[in-house]
Scaffold this active site. Structure first.
Site, PDB file in Angstrom:
ATOM      1  N   LYS A 138       2.226   4.464   1.268  1.00 49.33           N
ATOM      2  CA  LYS A 138       2.280   5.267   2.414  1.00 49.33           C
ATOM      3  C   LYS A 138       2.422   6.702   2.345  1.00 49.33           C
ATOM      4  CE  LYS A 138       5.006   5.291   6.835  1.00 49.33           C
ATOM      5  NZ  LYS A 138       4.549   6.503   7.298  1.00 49.33           N
TER       6      LYS A 138
ATOM      7  N   GLU B 135       0.894  -1.256  -0.094  1.00 48.53           N
ATOM      8  CA  GLU B 135      -0.059   0.029  -0.010  1.00 48.53           C
ATOM      9  C   GLU B 135       0.904   1.223  -0.027  1.00 48.53           C
ATOM     10  OE1 GLU B 135      -2.383  -0.063   3.437  1.00 48.53           O
ATOM     11  OE2 GLU B 135      -3.632  -1.637   2.774  1.00 48.53           O
TER      12      GLU B 135
END
Length: 518
Positions: free
Chosen positions: A221, A219
């Site tokens: 950041k 994912e």
DNA sequence: TTCCGACAGTGGGGTCGCAAT
DNA sequence: ATTGCGACCCCACTATCGGAA
């Protein structure tokens, strides 16, 4: 267990102070747990929250508006320790109430009243507690074990209840009075913050994948502020990582949540200020937006906040915490429109993951969080299912000064003032300080070496040095600084190693640093 | 017996709100 | 208007203990 003595207010502050001192003296964790559990076994129901709170280094009131400055020059101490826990707690509540209404004089008077009722031993304890520096080697982690021991409940149950309740003293008090059954009664409650799951870290994507297991989710950041959004009907509340309520400061997020089809939600995500081109503003801009309370309309036009969700803890009345990440993601994707989802890639291939990392950095973001597809939402424990990866910059800088350390670093020169070379002036420009990355061995060495280079003291704590020593510093980025003369400061600077092979004339220049600030 | 996960400590820069100056 | 304090956003790293391997 709590009603054993059947009376109220029988535990004295000095009892707690003595336990704290015993905990400080004991290095073994099991020993600390033993001392804490012994006290918890004899506190009354009305005292449990206070005792647990103090002995894990916090106040039931959270903050009372009193810091190190207000605590200077305390009044003369009493000789006999008579203050009860409940009395001290009541006074602190009064101090908090007064702090909320203004008048520092009134606050100071109450603080004086509090300290005048304490012995010097108790004063020393309260001073450390109020300034947030108890330093007894026991915080929540050790207290969880102590609560488990004193109540007879498994520590996993205590930990689980803490996740759901977000506040250990309440959990501990329940465990002491009601045992395991009381712990199991804690449920996720919409509108009350849950302890957020945290991430560990790894030096690179390959190492993170190895920790998380493959395939894993990568994912983005985002360099913003962590948010936990709760919605019940048309009521929305938003909490930070430390469970403070910031609902009023993030109207964009409130509207986004109200725009969703489900009206019974707990979602986890990040708010961030993005520029019109979609690239992120510096972190300071987001932080400013999230903490500014007044004048919101103009601010909102100039620097709107975007929200990106990455987890769902509850949707439509169903608690999802125990489901594996992959299943929570399915629910999240069905609940939230794609534009509100944190971008991610699922892969087990290192080269593909590394390319994705390069891409997210190119887009101006902070890095990746690599997540195990199978891990449940487990709060508090770092490093289990979520691993963050960020790029690392380095510079060779000159040590301009050093500050004496505290606690276990007492007697050691610890905190370094770092400077870049300025070819124009022939001098050095300070870019910040760091104390990170030092082993005990390095700490001892640098203290000795610094004293050879010492050329006076600017103040009580700071020793200025001849600018000769070069040190390699790692950092996350260069930010605009209102504090330092060059207008720049390093973010998250830490020592990698000394460079005895380099002279100050070989150190990196301010121009090099400036080119990194974009 | 060795290894490794979790914890606590040691502080960093920046920003706001608020009261006092 | 400016300054200082308190609180809280973001945080990295090492030493240590004790259970896991």
């Amino acid at each position: 267990m709590s009603a054993k003595y059947g009376n109220i207010g029988h535990v004295l502050l000095i009892d707690v102070v003595r336990v704290s001192e015993a905990v400080t003296r004991t290095s073994a964790r099991l020993g600390k747990v033993g001392h804490l559990a012994e006290l918890l076994g004899r506190v009354g129901a009305d005292e449990a929250e206070i005792a647990i709170s103090y002995l894990s280094g916090e106040l039931p009131q959270r903050q009372v508006g009193v810091g190190w400055r207000t605590l200077q020059d305390p009044p003369p101490a009493k000789l006999a320790a008579t203050a009860t826990l409940t009395h001290v707690d009541a006074l602190l509540s009064k101090i908090k109430a007064v702090s909320g209404q203004g008048s520092q004089a009134a606050r100071k008077a109450l603080v004086t009243e509090l300290f005048a009722g304490l012995t010097s031993q108790e004063q020393a304890f309260m001073l450390r507690l109020l300034s947030g520096e108890l330093r007894q080697g026991a915080l929540d982690g050790v207290m969880i074990e102590a609560i488990a021991k004193a109540s007879g409940a498994p520590s996993a149950d205590v930990r689980r209840a803490l996740t759901l309740r977000g506040w250990l003293p309440a959990v501990g008090a329940a465990a002491l009075t009601g045992g395991v059954a009381a712990l199991h009664a804690f449920k996720l409650e919409v509108g009350r913050a849950v302890s957020p799951m945290l991430a560990g870290s790894a030096p690179n994507v390959a190492a993170a994948l190895e920790k998380a297991g493959t395939p894993a989710a990568l994912e983005w950041k985002l360099d913003g502020v962590r948010v936990q959004a709760h919605r019940s009907g048309d009521q929305v509340r938003v909490f930070t990582r430390t469970l403070d309520d910031i609902t009023a400061q993030v109207p964009e997020l409130v509207e986004a949540v109200l725009g969703l089809a489900s009206d019974d939600l707990v979602l986890d995500g990040e708010v961030i200020a993005l520029r019109p081109d979609g690239r992120p503003h510096p972190f300071q801009v987001t932080a400013s937006r999230v903490t500014t309370k007044t004048g919101a309309p103009r601010l909102r036009e100039d620097t709107p906040l975007s929200v990106f969700f990455f987890d769902a803890l509850r949707v439509d009345g169903a608690d999802l915490l125990d489901l594996p990440y992959a299943q929570r993601q399915e629910v999240l994707a069905q609940t939230v429109m794609p534009g509100l989802l944190t971008p991610r890639l699922i892969t087990g291939e290192v080269p593909e993951a590394e390319q994705y990392f390069i891409d997210v950095i190119k887009a101006g973001h902070e890095g990746l969080v690599v997540k195990s597809l199978t891990s449940p939402y487990a709060a508090g424990r770092r490093g289990a299912g979520w691993i963050k990866v960020k790029p690392r910059h380095t510079l060779d800088l000159v040590v301009l000064a050093a500050e004496w350390g505290h606690g276990r670093r007492e007697g050691k020169l610890s905190n370094l003032h770092l400077g870049a070379r300025d070819p124009e002036s022939g001098g050095f420009v300070m870019l910040g300080k760091t104390f990170k990355g030092l082993t005990d061995e390095l700490l001892a060495w640098q203290t000795e070496r610094f004293l050879e280079l010492a050329e006076g003291s600017t103040d009580e704590w700071t020793v200025s040095l001849r600018p000769e020593l070069v040190v390699e510093i790692a950092f996350d980025g260069v930010q605009r600084s209102p504090r330092y003369p060059g207008g720049m400061a390093l973010r998250f600077a830490r020592v990698l190693r000394y460079r005895p092979d380099k002279r100050a004339a070989d150190a990196d220049t301010v121009e090099t640093v400036r080119s990194l600030m974009l």
